[in-house]
Scaffold this active site. Sequence first.
Site, PDB file in Angstrom:
ATOM      1  CE1 TYR A 266      -0.329  10.419   3.916  1.00 56.38           C
ATOM      2  CE2 TYR A 266       1.964  10.171   3.254  1.00 56.38           C
ATOM      3  CZ  TYR A 266       0.749   9.616   3.566  1.00 56.38           C
ATOM      4  OH  TYR A 266       0.587   8.261   3.525  1.00 56.38           O
TER       5      TYR A 266
ATOM      6  CE1 TYR B   4       3.306  13.598  11.216  1.00 55.94           C
ATOM      7  CE2 TYR B   4       3.544  14.596   9.064  1.00 55.94           C
ATOM      8  CZ  TYR B   4       2.813  13.848   9.952  1.00 55.94           C
ATOM      9  OH  TYR B   4       1.606  13.343   9.568  1.00 55.94           O
TER      10      TYR B   4
ATOM     11  CD  GLU C 222      -2.573  -1.036   2.720  1.00 57.39           C
ATOM     12  OE1 GLU C 222      -1.947  -0.577   3.698  1.00 57.39           O
ATOM     13  OE2 GLU C 222      -3.663  -1.576   2.822  1.00 57.39           O
ATOM     14  N   PRO C 223       1.621   1.495  -1.046  1.00 56.51           N
ATOM     15  CG  PRO C 223       2.732   1.484  -3.099  1.00 56.51           C
ATOM     16  CD  PRO C 223       1.772   0.699  -2.263  1.00 56.51           C
ATOM     17  N   GLY C 224       1.897   5.015  -0.578  1.00 56.26           N
ATOM     18  CA  GLY C 224       1.241   6.301  -0.821  1.00 56.26           C
ATOM     19  C   GLY C 224       2.305   7.301  -1.231  1.00 56.26           C
ATOM     20  NE  ARG C 225       6.299   9.313   3.346  1.00 58.61           N
ATOM     21  CZ  ARG C 225       5.832  10.182   4.231  1.00 58.61           C
ATOM     22  NH1 ARG C 225       5.945  11.466   4.001  1.00 58.61           N
ATOM     23  NH2 ARG C 225       5.263   9.764   5.342  1.00 58.61           N
TER      24      ARG C 225
ATOM     25  NE  ARG D 272       4.867  14.723   5.564  1.00 58.16           N
ATOM     26  CZ  ARG D 272       6.164  14.570   5.616  1.00 58.16           C
ATOM     27  NH1 ARG D 272       6.956  15.436   5.012  1.00 58.16           N
ATOM     28  NH2 ARG D 272       6.701  13.561   6.260  1.00 58.16           N
TER      29      ARG D 272
ATOM     30  CB  CYS E 199      -1.927  34.399  12.630  1.00 50.93           C
ATOM     31  SG  CYS E 199      -1.640  35.830  13.595  1.00 50.93           S
TER      32      CYS E 199
HETATM   33  C1  PLP Z   1      -2.370   1.250   6.704  1.00 55.64           C
HETATM   34  C2  PLP Z   1      -1.539   2.156   5.880  1.00 55.64           C
HETATM   35  N1  PLP Z   1      -1.233   1.787   4.630  1.00 55.64           N
HETATM   36  C3  PLP Z   1      -0.501   2.589   3.840  1.00 55.64           C
HETATM   37  C4  PLP Z   1      -0.019   3.794   4.261  1.00 55.64           C
HETATM   38  C5  PLP Z   1       0.788   4.612   3.326  1.00 55.64           C
HETATM   39  O1  PLP Z   1       2.001   4.931   3.807  1.00 55.64           O
HETATM   40  P1  PLP Z   1       3.086   5.671   2.905  1.00 55.64           P
HETATM   41  O2  PLP Z   1       2.444   6.879   2.348  1.00 55.64           O
HETATM   42  O3  PLP Z   1       4.166   5.968   3.853  1.00 55.64           O
HETATM   43  O4  PLP Z   1       3.480   4.709   1.834  1.00 55.64           O
HETATM   44  C6  PLP Z   1      -0.281   4.208   5.565  1.00 55.64           C
HETATM   45  C7  PLP Z   1       0.280   5.458   6.119  1.00 55.64           C
HETATM   46  O5  PLP Z   1       1.305   5.421   6.785  1.00 55.64           O
HETATM   47  C8  PLP Z   1      -1.075   3.365   6.393  1.00 55.64           C
HETATM   48  O6  PLP Z   1      -1.377   3.732   7.632  1.00 55.64           O
HETATM   49  N1  LYS Z   2       0.795  12.055   7.141  1.00 60.83           N
HETATM   50  C1  LYS Z   2       2.065  11.478   7.451  1.00 60.83           C
HETATM   51  C2  LYS Z   2       2.122  10.027   7.247  1.00 60.83           C
HETATM   52  C3  LYS Z   2       1.018   9.303   7.890  1.00 60.83           C
HETATM   53  C4  LYS Z   2       0.735   8.128   7.117  1.00 60.83           C
HETATM   54  C5  LYS Z   2      -0.560   7.496   7.454  1.00 60.83           C
HETATM   55  N2  LYS Z   2      -0.434   6.364   8.336  1.00 60.83           N
HETATM   56  C6  LYS Z   2       3.166  12.222   6.744  1.00 60.83           C
HETATM   57  O1  LYS Z   2       2.933  13.226   6.175  1.00 60.83           O
HETATM   58  O2  LYS Z   2       4.284  11.845   6.735  1.00 60.83           O
END
Ligand code: PLP
Ligand code: LYS
EC number: 4.1.1.20
Length: 435
Positions: free
Chosen positions: A391, A335, A291-294, A331, A362
């Site tokens: 994000y 973080y 499940e890659p997002g970033r 971010r 502000c």
């Molecule tokens: C369950 C789950 N899957 C996938 C992701 C996607 O993570 P990333 O964007 O770091 O690949 C996240 C966020 O951390 C998550 O909580």
């Molecule tokens: N939102 C976070 C990551 C959280 C991913 C969701 N579990 C970020 O910007 O790095």
Amino acid sequence: MIINHHPFTVNESGHLEIGGLDTVMLAEKYGTPLYVYDVSMIRNNARAFVQSFEALNVTAKVAYASKAFSSIAMLQVAKQENLCLDVVSEGELYTALQADFPTDRIHLHGNNKSPREISMAIKNDIGCIVVDNFYDIDLISQIAKDSGKKVSVLMRVTPGVESHTHEYIMTGNEDSKFGFDLQNGQAEEAFRLIEKQEHMHFMGLHCHIGSQIFETEGFKVATDLLFNELIKWKIQYDYTPEVLNLGGGFGIRYTKEDEPLPHQTYVEGLVQAVKQHVQEMDIPMPEIWIEPGRSIVGNAGITLYTVGAMKNIPGIRNYISVDGGMTDNIRPALYQAKYDAVVANKVNQQATDEVSVAGKCCESGDMLIWDLPVPKVEYRDILAVFSTGAYGYSMASHYNRLPKPAIVFVENGEDKLVVKRETNEDITKNDLSYV
Ligand SMILES: Cc1ncc(COP(=O)(O)O)c(C=O)c1O
Ligand SMILES: N[C@@H](CCCC[NH3+])C(=O)O
């Protein structure tokens, strides 16, 4: 060409380009702040994951974690790339439906799914629901039963890796709001309960160890712990999983200090870790889901800002303020995340100064970048911040009633507006009068 370690180009005017287009032109055309995505980079990231599994001959599903960046256009690209989709809310699911995303490729997550979300998922025959807790088991079973359907489920587990040994594994540790604990027996209890549900089809386990991870070791540790449990379940219940979902979390480059691994290396690490156990247990290889997002959208997106007011505190610091900030990129404030940027209209000029980039909110904590080397910055210069594709927009807010920026996709030398800039009317559209 590489600019400050980011794969972007510069044109003859010394302007930063994205996808072959002049960022200064884009800023003029669409206004700032502006998120711009190079769609070919998104596609390349997606393909790198898919092709790495294919090269290893492993049946896999790559589910884009839409929390990183969800919009109709983005999910249309994900659909074109044959990805699956991870959604965590009604809004993300609704966006997927609006994008005509094939519902059998959608997976629903969440540590507190509402009955409405579960009903919406089941009504639309989504591919799978990831069960996160005991409430989920009851709710999903009941709603599936009422709908006369059988729902495929994965069970999310927290492997219980101590965070002081693996500090990056923050969502996989025992003290987490997500998933069933492997160490204290709750995962096994949930497994036995799910197996009994007539309206659930149990496909296997899910585990996500954290985000922005730069090595494969953490995934291996988590996989080992999953298999410790699976060995027990094999012996006791003759159970073998059809699917193992090992989550996302693959790191990307924000600054030159970051050294992400190629997508292929993450995939190879995961597959190797699973294969070893599968061979030892002499069971069929499960499907591997990730499940890659970033790592799909992060480096494909930049944010363009216009520089406004500047403040020099002699002997201390030069502040430059831009027309966005923590509202379009929380971010750094949330973080202490680090970013890199260039003055988009002066990319070829030598860095002579050092500035800190402030947002316009502000809030003293509204800083985007500290101590950035730059050429001489002038009023109305365009600042391009790299790697804001994940994000950024998805965590954007209306703090100080700032409208959310527009989003432009570029591909094949063309730019296309895919999310309109919000207006003041958008900001107040749900407000009701009290007089
Ligand atoms: C369950 C789950 N899957 C996938 C992701 C996607 O993570 P990333 O964007 O770091 O690949 C996240 C966020 O951390 C998550 O909580
Ligand atoms: N939102 C976070 C990551 C959280 C991913 C969701 N579990 C970020 O910007 O790095």
